[in-house]
Design a protein around this motif. Structure first.
Motif, PDB file in Angstrom:
ATOM      1  N   ALA A 184       0.832  -1.189   0.000  1.00 43.38           N
ATOM      2  CA  ALA A 184       0.000   0.000   0.000  1.00 43.38           C
ATOM      3  C   ALA A 184       0.869   1.241   0.000  1.00 43.38           C
ATOM      4  O   ALA A 184       1.868   1.319   0.701  1.00 43.38           O
ATOM      5  CB  ALA A 184      -0.923  -0.014   1.213  1.00 43.38           C
ATOM      6  N   GLY A 185       0.498   2.209  -0.826  1.00 35.57           N
ATOM      7  CA  GLY A 185       1.206   3.478  -0.867  1.00 35.57           C
ATOM      8  C   GLY A 185       0.342   4.580  -0.289  1.00 35.57           C
ATOM      9  O   GLY A 185      -0.657   4.322   0.386  1.00 35.57           O
ATOM     10  N   LYS A 186       0.708   5.792  -0.558  1.00 28.42           N
ATOM     11  CA  LYS A 186      -0.063   6.919  -0.073  1.00 28.42           C
ATOM     12  C   LYS A 186      -1.198   7.193  -1.053  1.00 28.42           C
ATOM     13  O   LYS A 186      -0.976   7.379  -2.243  1.00 28.42           O
ATOM     14  CB  LYS A 186       0.821   8.160   0.068  1.00 28.42           C
ATOM     15  N   ALA A 187      -2.407   7.242  -0.535  1.00 27.49           N
ATOM     16  CA  ALA A 187      -3.562   7.504  -1.386  1.00 27.49           C
ATOM     17  C   ALA A 187      -3.530   8.942  -1.869  1.00 27.49           C
ATOM     18  O   ALA A 187      -3.122   9.844  -1.144  1.00 27.49           O
ATOM     19  CB  ALA A 187      -4.847   7.241  -0.617  1.00 27.49           C
ATOM     20  N   PRO A 188      -3.965   9.200  -3.098  1.00 26.89           N
ATOM     21  CA  PRO A 188      -4.003  10.585  -3.585  1.00 26.89           C
ATOM     22  C   PRO A 188      -5.008  11.403  -2.789  1.00 26.89           C
ATOM     23  O   PRO A 188      -6.001  10.879  -2.283  1.00 26.89           O
ATOM     24  CB  PRO A 188      -4.438  10.426  -5.045  1.00 26.89           C
ATOM     25  N   GLU A 189      -4.731  12.662  -2.647  1.00 31.88           N
ATOM     26  CA  GLU A 189      -5.655  13.579  -1.972  1.00 31.88           C
ATOM     27  C   GLU A 189      -6.832  13.815  -2.907  1.00 31.88           C
ATOM     28  O   GLU A 189      -6.693  14.424  -3.972  1.00 31.88           O
ATOM     29  CB  GLU A 189      -4.950  14.893  -1.660  1.00 31.88           C
ATOM     30  N   GLU A 190      -8.001  13.351  -2.518  1.00 36.65           N
ATOM     31  CA  GLU A 190      -9.136  13.369  -3.443  1.00 36.65           C
ATOM     32  C   GLU A 190      -9.638  14.779  -3.707  1.00 36.65           C
ATOM     33  O   GLU A 190      -9.827  15.586  -2.802  1.00 36.65           O
ATOM     34  CB  GLU A 190     -10.283  12.514  -2.900  1.00 36.65           C
ATOM     35  N   ASP A 191      -9.855  15.047  -4.993  1.00 37.77           N
ATOM     36  CA  ASP A 191     -10.446  16.303  -5.428  1.00 37.77           C
ATOM     37  C   ASP A 191     -11.448  15.970  -6.520  1.00 37.77           C
ATOM     38  O   ASP A 191     -11.065  15.677  -7.656  1.00 37.77           O
ATOM     39  CB  ASP A 191      -9.363  17.256  -5.944  1.00 37.77           C
TER      40      ASP A 191
ATOM     41  N   SER B  48      -8.461  -0.196  -3.343  1.00 42.01           N
ATOM     42  CA  SER B  48      -7.308   0.083  -4.194  1.00 42.01           C
ATOM     43  C   SER B  48      -6.868   1.541  -4.074  1.00 42.01           C
ATOM     44  O   SER B  48      -5.791   1.838  -3.589  1.00 42.01           O
ATOM     45  CB  SER B  48      -7.633  -0.253  -5.653  1.00 42.01           C
ATOM     46  N   ILE B  49      -7.741   2.470  -4.468  1.00 39.27           N
ATOM     47  CA  ILE B  49      -7.356   3.885  -4.483  1.00 39.27           C
ATOM     48  C   ILE B  49      -7.012   4.390  -3.093  1.00 39.27           C
ATOM     49  O   ILE B  49      -5.977   5.025  -2.885  1.00 39.27           O
ATOM     50  CB  ILE B  49      -8.489   4.731  -5.106  1.00 39.27           C
ATOM     51  N   ARG B  50      -7.891   4.090  -2.112  1.00 39.86           N
ATOM     52  CA  ARG B  50      -7.630   4.587  -0.764  1.00 39.86           C
ATOM     53  C   ARG B  50      -6.463   3.881  -0.095  1.00 39.86           C
ATOM     54  O   ARG B  50      -6.012   4.284   0.973  1.00 39.86           O
ATOM     55  CB  ARG B  50      -8.881   4.451   0.120  1.00 39.86           C
ATOM     56  N   LYS B  51      -5.972   2.832  -0.717  1.00 38.81           N
ATOM     57  CA  LYS B  51      -4.767   2.147  -0.211  1.00 38.81           C
ATOM     58  C   LYS B  51      -3.528   2.562  -1.005  1.00 38.81           C
ATOM     59  O   LYS B  51      -2.458   1.971  -0.842  1.00 38.81           O
ATOM     60  CB  LYS B  51      -4.965   0.631  -0.262  1.00 38.81           C
ATOM     61  N   GLY B  52      -3.691   3.558  -1.880  1.00 38.01           N
ATOM     62  CA  GLY B  52      -2.565   4.049  -2.656  1.00 38.01           C
ATOM     63  C   GLY B  52      -2.067   3.090  -3.701  1.00 38.01           C
ATOM     64  O   GLY B  52      -0.880   3.084  -4.047  1.00 38.01           O
ATOM     65  N   CYS B  53      -2.955   2.276  -4.270  1.00 39.25           N
ATOM     66  CA  CYS B  53      -2.546   1.233  -5.227  1.00 39.25           C
ATOM     67  C   CYS B  53      -3.130   1.462  -6.611  1.00 39.25           C
ATOM     68  O   CYS B  53      -3.336   0.508  -7.365  1.00 39.25           O
ATOM     69  CB  CYS B  53      -2.955  -0.142  -4.701  1.00 39.25           C
ATOM     70  N   MET B  54      -3.418   2.695  -6.964  1.00 39.15           N
ATOM     71  CA  MET B  54      -3.919   3.014  -8.299  1.00 39.15           C
ATOM     72  C   MET B  54      -2.795   3.583  -9.154  1.00 39.15           C
ATOM     73  O   MET B  54      -2.033   4.442  -8.710  1.00 39.15           O
ATOM     74  CB  MET B  54      -5.054   4.036  -8.209  1.00 39.15           C
ATOM     75  N   GLU B  55      -2.678   3.072 -10.380  1.00 40.55           N
ATOM     76  CA  GLU B  55      -1.742   3.607 -11.359  1.00 40.55           C
ATOM     77  C   GLU B  55      -2.530   3.986 -12.609  1.00 40.55           C
ATOM     78  O   GLU B  55      -3.634   3.488 -12.834  1.00 40.55           O
ATOM     79  CB  GLU B  55      -0.684   2.564 -11.724  1.00 40.55           C
ATOM     80  N   TYR B  56      -1.990   4.872 -13.440  1.00 41.82           N
ATOM     81  CA  TYR B  56      -2.686   5.249 -14.668  1.00 41.82           C
ATOM     82  C   TYR B  56      -1.684   5.704 -15.715  1.00 41.82           C
ATOM     83  O   TYR B  56      -0.558   6.081 -15.417  1.00 41.82           O
ATOM     84  CB  TYR B  56      -3.712   6.355 -14.403  1.00 41.82           C
TER      85      TYR B  56
END
Length: 804
Positions: free
Chosen positions: A66-73, A154-162
């Motif tokens: 798990a990484g750092k989740a992006p700050e949601e906007d 996934s996203i809140r665990k910092g595991c999203m890539e794009y």
């Protein structure tokens, strides 16, 4: 006496202070309700937090860290594609996307923009997500109950890539699920003027220890979801088609979703009891229509200055992976505050099997197995087309689907579609168990001989029934339900080869379109090069995938009557042999039963599974060969993959299943394909109300079909062919002639024309519009006046000239 006095005083006190007691009771009740609501909100709040923290699957390996989740906007959308009149925007903080129609300004979101204010709370991660995933624990041999999602897991665990696609057409996300050590890629793009979403199947990646298989993935479950204030309707491809009104309030029953498998259930898995009678999904489509609304100017100007926003809609078409998918729809008020419709891809399948009796409480132990990947490295892809104004309805969706198939060369334009026909399925011979010298044995018994076919045609021609199609079933060696028809060998109880030849010559002279039918799916006996042991499909645990009839009273399967189904890979070869054999007899047209109705998997454990996706490719290969070698091809059922090769499609649903959740039946199938192929419903003499079915044919623009036997049907009573007792030609001859004349009087004027419009103008009154006229049908028990025209009860009116 003292007790009586006390009771008297107590009653008098209550009487004097009744108002006070009532007020106290009301206040107490209000306090209780407020506390209950507050406690419910508290529980919902903490359930969301608990869900975020949940770890229902034990993490075996820390391969996906798990990484750092992006700050949601939620406003941070970035343009990733601009082509073909559409813009695709992506939010790299939460995985959302939106599609903008440049000419109208309409915006379609992957997730509801007002979800924070939704009246009915749901788990926030689920409604924030673009995919929902179910897993199967391979080690424990059981599905995992919890449904996971790419936002919370996934996203809140910092595991999203794009990454943006190199050609500028869109973007690809990789959602890592640490909980199962798997990456699932989802790609969005603009393709040929449409928005396309897909699961990139061959890039799904298991990392480290990977004891979990993916069962199902819901793709964009909230795309275009409409809230409780929006009016409109969802289109489901149930039978001919059905509409579900937004916010229809059907929350009182146990039905939460419309959820059905595209192309019907997998028959290899079998069933213990008879399935509830319902129509099948034959088309891999779904849709949503939003009604337009009046927007009044903010400066309180007069209503004349208000703006009317036009209707808008989308049509979803599953263009890849359709053989392993389902369509799911739900209205607001039970699961969430939204009306939603979306596809589900079934990556793998699983099944329980009884293994014997457990030592504990006599319970039967069960083992569960999971299949191989069902998509054979094909992406699961869905294309969304957007429609506006007077095209934003089920008629416009049907037109768009027809256009989509035509552009992809997936829809045949048959020369036969320019006429209307009476189609007769004639049953030749069957095997009936009879006593022969005191021993009971199956005996091939004639029902409609070769000479009988000639007699039927002569009699109907004399009555003016000219446009005849004869589909001869069970006409060869062994009759119906016997050996696979890989050759054309005549059956002696039906007549000699000379009589068979004479029948063919007579039908040709009279202009009758003749089809010889084979069933390349069901295997009843060895012979003609096919073996019930070596050449048939298997279910899990390498067991034969037996098919059964069902006992009418108990609805349980009849174990005394069972048969096999052909291994899918064998089907193209069988059809090739049959078609080649018909050529030798100069039979120009073939009918292929079952392949337009069923798809199935072979699960034999000694080789990789032959999936439904494989089967569909085998079916197409067989149909392509038949289409190339024959003048015309007939199928039954009309699943979408048959439409590129078929001239006549029978057993087309004339209506929907009338599920509680649906509100209206519509002829989507007929609108889409009228004028391309000859469409006919199931046999009229198998209908509960054949007169109503006749009105449906006139409304839908179809053709007519009967199942018939020329000989004595009483000999079938008490046999497995009991249902054929209603096939008596002599009983139905008069109705056949009457219905044919009605068909020619009404529908023949619109043969070869596409349906331009269809609407229900009043309850049980419909109008179907063509370029050269219209048909108004009144299903009511009383007369109805439409635009000055009186239409009697259960009758119709034809208007020619391109107007209603």
């Amino acid at each position: 006496m003292d007790i009586k006095n006390k009771l008297f005083k107590f009653r008098r006190a209550i009487h004097r202070n009744g108002d006070l007691i009532a007020r106290v009771f009301s206040v107490t009740l209000i306090i209780i309700l407020v506390v209950a609501v507050g406690w419910g909100a508290y529980k919902i709040y903490w359930s969301d937090i608990a869900y975020e923290k949940a770890n229902a699957i034990e993490i075996i390996d820390d391969a996906i860290s798990a990484g750092k989740a992006p700050e949601e906007d939620r406003e941070a959308f970035e343009l990733v594609a601009d082509k073909d009149g559409l813009e695709l925007w992506s939010n790299f903080t939460n995985g959302e996307i939106k599609v903008v129609e440049k000419d109208t300004g309409n915006v379609w979101y992957s997730n509801p923009v007002d979800r924070q204010d939704a009246a009915l709370p749901v788990r926030k991660p689920m409604i924030n997500s673009q995919i929902h995933v179910k897993f199967f624990n391979v080690e424990k041999k059981e599905p995992v109950d919890q449904e996971f999602n790419n936002y919370g897991d996934s996203i809140r665990k910092g595991c999203m890539e794009y990454e943006k696609l190199a050609d500028g057409s869109g973007v690809k996300f990789r959602f890592g699920f640490p909980i199962a050590n798997v990456y699932i890629p989802v790609q969005y793009s603009i393709v040929d003027g449409a928005f396309q979403a897909e699961i990139v199947t061959d890039e799904i990646e298991g990392v480290g220890t990977y004891p979990y298989a993916i069962l199902d993935i819901k793709l964009l479950p909230y795309f275009g979801a409409a809230n409780e204030s929006q009016s409109g309707e969802l289109l489901v491809p149930d039978g001919s088609g059905a509409l579900i009104d937004f916010n229809n309030g059907k929350n009182h029953n146990d039905i939460v979703f419309y959820n059905n498998v595209v192309y019907g259930n997998n028959i290899t898995l079998g069933q213990e009891t008879a399935e509830t009678v319902k129509e099948q999904i034959s088309l891999p489509i779904f849709g949503s229509k939003w009604d337009g609304s009046e927007v009044v100017a903010d400066d309180d100007e007069e209503a004349s200055d208000s703006e009317i926003t036009p209707d808008k809609a989308f049509l979803g078409v599953i263009i890849s992976g359709d053989a392993s998918s389902s369509i799911v729809a739900s209205t607001s008020g039970k699961v969430s505050s939204y009306n939603m419709i979306h596809p589900v891809v079934h990556m793998t399948e699983h099944q329980f099997i009884r293994t014997g009796t457990s030592v504990f409480a006599g319970q039967e132990a069960r083992v569960l197995a999971v299949s191989d990947n069902q998509l054979i490295n094909k992406n699961f892809a869905v294309r969304y087309y957007f429609l506006n104004g007077d095209k934003a309805n089920y008629v416009g969706m049907a037109e768009k689907y027809r256009e989509h198939l035509q552009e992809a060369n997936l829809l045949k334009k048959s020369a036969l579609a320019d006429e209307k026909y009476m189609i007769l399925d004639l049953v030749g011979a069957v095997s009936i168990e009879k006593y022969v010298f005191g021993v009971k044995k199956p005996v091939v018994t004639a029902l409609t001989t070769y000479n009988d076919v000639v007699s039927i045609v002569k009699e109907l021609k004399a009555e003016g029934v000219d446009n005849l199609v004869i589909n001869y079933i069970g006409a060869l060696d062994g009759g119906l339900n016997n050996k696979m028809y890989s050759t054309v060998e005549t059956e002696s109880v039906l007549g000699s080869k000379k009589e068979f030849r004479a029948m063919l010559e007579y039908l040709d002279q009279e202009g009758v379109i003749f089809f010889l039918e084979a069933n390349p799916v069901d295997v009843y006996n060895n012979g003609n090069g096919y073996d019930t042991n070596a050449d048939t499909a298997k279910t899990f645990f390498n067991k034969y995938a037996f098919q059964h009839n069902f006992i009418l009273d108990s609805e349980q399967k009849d174990n005394t009557s069972r048969w096999n189904i052909l291994h899918p890979a064998k089907l193209p070869g069988l059809v090739t042999e049959f078609v080649d054999a018909t050529e030798k007899w100069e039979i120009d047209n073939v009918s292929l039963d079952r392949i337009g109705k069923v798809l199935y998997t072979d699960y034999a454990d000694d080789v990789p599974s032959t999936t439904r996706t494989h089967s569909m490719e085998f079916w197409k290969e067989a149909l392509k060969y038949a289409d190339e070698k024959s003048d015309y091809v007939m199928v039954h059922g009309g699943n979408a993959y048959t439409l590129a090769y078929s001239d006549i499609v029978t057993d087309v649903a004339n209506g929907s299943s009338d599920f509680d959740l649906t509100d209206h039946t519509v002829p989507f199938y007929q609108i889409a394909f009228q004028g391309s192929a000859v469409l006919a419903p199931t046999a009229f003499n198998m209908s509960v109300d054949y007169e109503r079915e006749m009105l449906k044919v006139l409304e839908n623009g179809g053709n007519l079909k009967y199942n018939l036997i020329y000989g004595d049907v009483d000999q079938l009573v008490g046999t497995e062919y009991d249902d054929m007792v209603s096939y008596s030609y002599k009983r139905w001859k008069e109705k056949i002639v009457e219905h044919y004349k009605t068909l020619q009087e009404v529908s023949a004027q619109f043969a070869g024309k596409v349906i331009l419009g269809h609407e229900t103008v009043a309850e049980d009154v419909t109008v179907t519009t063509y370029e050269n006229g219209a048909v108004i049908v009144n299903y009511r028990d009383e007369a109805y006046t439409y635009e000055g025209m009186n239409i009697p009860a259960k009758q119709y009116k034809v208007v020619l000239g391109g107007t209603k």
